[in-house]
Design a protein around this motif. Sequence first.
Motif, PDB file in Angstrom:
ATOM      1  N   THR A  46       0.967  -1.188  -0.155  1.00 37.03           N
ATOM      2  CA  THR A  46       0.147   0.181   0.227  1.00 37.03           C
ATOM      3  C   THR A  46       0.821   1.320   0.067  1.00 37.03           C
ATOM      4  O   THR A  46       1.594   1.383   0.905  1.00 37.03           O
ATOM      5  CB  THR A  46      -0.988   0.247   1.396  1.00 37.03           C
ATOM      6  OG1 THR A  46      -1.604  -1.251   1.083  1.00 37.03           O
ATOM      7  CG2 THR A  46      -1.776   1.293   1.215  1.00 37.03           C
ATOM      8  N   ASP A 104      -7.188   2.603  -5.994  1.00 32.54           N
ATOM      9  CA  ASP A 104      -7.818   3.159  -4.532  1.00 32.54           C
ATOM     10  C   ASP A 104      -8.836   2.413  -3.902  1.00 32.54           C
ATOM     11  O   ASP A 104      -9.318   1.425  -4.485  1.00 32.54           O
ATOM     12  CB  ASP A 104      -8.165   4.614  -4.843  1.00 32.54           C
ATOM     13  CG  ASP A 104      -9.537   5.008  -5.514  1.00 32.54           C
ATOM     14  OD1 ASP A 104     -10.237   3.857  -5.845  1.00 32.54           O
ATOM     15  OD2 ASP A 104      -9.748   6.074  -6.015  1.00 32.54           O
ATOM     16  N   PRO A 105      -9.251   2.580  -2.846  1.00 34.78           N
ATOM     17  CA  PRO A 105     -10.466   1.956  -2.120  1.00 34.78           C
ATOM     18  C   PRO A 105     -11.799   1.834  -3.031  1.00 34.78           C
ATOM     19  O   PRO A 105     -12.672   0.878  -2.794  1.00 34.78           O
ATOM     20  CB  PRO A 105     -10.568   2.536  -0.970  1.00 34.78           C
ATOM     21  CG  PRO A 105      -9.368   3.412  -0.608  1.00 34.78           C
ATOM     22  CD  PRO A 105      -8.798   3.758  -1.909  1.00 34.78           C
ATOM     23  N   HIS A 352     -12.749   9.846  -5.044  1.00 33.61           N
ATOM     24  CA  HIS A 352     -14.003   8.678  -4.322  1.00 33.61           C
ATOM     25  C   HIS A 352     -15.194   9.510  -4.165  1.00 33.61           C
ATOM     26  O   HIS A 352     -16.303   8.806  -4.385  1.00 33.61           O
ATOM     27  CB  HIS A 352     -13.293   8.115  -3.233  1.00 33.61           C
ATOM     28  CG  HIS A 352     -13.197   9.015  -2.179  1.00 33.61           C
ATOM     29  ND1 HIS A 352     -12.171  10.049  -1.921  1.00 33.61           N
ATOM     30  CD2 HIS A 352     -13.837   9.105  -0.871  1.00 33.61           C
ATOM     31  CE1 HIS A 352     -12.214  10.592  -0.845  1.00 33.61           C
ATOM     32  NE2 HIS A 352     -13.161  10.201  -0.093  1.00 33.61           N
TER      33      HIS A 352
END
Length: 370
Positions: A46, A104-105, A352
């Motif tokens: 990460t 990314d998440p 996001h």
Amino acid sequence: MAIYSFFVYGEGNISLTGTRVVGGATVPKTLDGLTQGDGSHLVGETLTINATSTTQIIVDDSGAETNFADNDSGQSLASDVTIDGVTFTAGTGIEAEFQFVLRDPDGNLYTAIAVNINNSNPSYATIEAITFVDSVPPPDTPLTVVSASEGPPNDGAGAIDVSRLVPCFCKGTLIATDHGLRPVETLDEGDLVLRADQTFGTLRRVFETTISKEELHSNPHLYPVRIVAGALGKGLPTRDLLVSRQHRMLMSSNVSERMFGVRDILIPAIKLTALPGIYVDDQITQVTYFHLLFDRHEVIFAEGAPTESLFTGPEALKALAPTAREEVLTLFPEIAQINYYPEPACFIPPGHLQKQAVARHLKNKKPVLM
């Protein structure tokens, strides 16, 4: 010979999970290469960017191309540059050691290049910085490295040209001016363009980029986004609108007001492709893009729809062709300052949250212009 530049995040602005064994001791992993500088040691780790500012690197390339490549001995620093407190002098070799993809998440993917300034032995042993190819993730976002590979090469499939596209309009787009609607390709320095507050802004420069069929085929990210007439709401755009992927369109709705406390926000066209009537048009065989530059970032009107002018942030400069970038820096020298960040015409949410805003409009069947 070509002179070009791009913007990087120094390794000191990047945190990375994982450890490795060096000389019998367990130490934190770094971006630096191992026995091969292919970035494979990063896969599964990460990475987080802990900064909002970048550093400009200017490259003197003995070739005529503007590809920032691996194993290109003709690339060197055109001027001194300081990264993480260390100054590297003009003439020092520089290359793109490896490229890697991060997620990314929310599932968004980003392509990055590890920058190696050749001051070590072996030369691939250190990575001083990274640069992003197309879009840049928000700071402090945990990014998982999903793949890594040698390169990019200097030509052929996978080559990375630093003249990446920035928010821009396709040829034929009608722009609202003091003389009515005019095709973007007819605009010139000094023309007056209608702004969101119903006043007129003076156009400072128009930059033009033509992408061939071969370039589109080799790099699908260059295909434009088509916004079908009426797809944004309120009958807008009045005709089909073609823009580059990262070109931001205005979203003005109750949804954005509830999410961000402001009604008007700017969202990249590629994020809007989740909505009906908006898609990447990969049937285009050639496209000419136009960048419109004003004294400041503006909301203007293309095919009647509110949208942005050229945003002179670090990524925009990185994407401009070298001659255009030099011209912008001559007009606005403050842009070259490391802590410079322009004031956007409207609020630009993090990536996001852009995705969430679009998803809410889709779920509630609400147009982005209400």
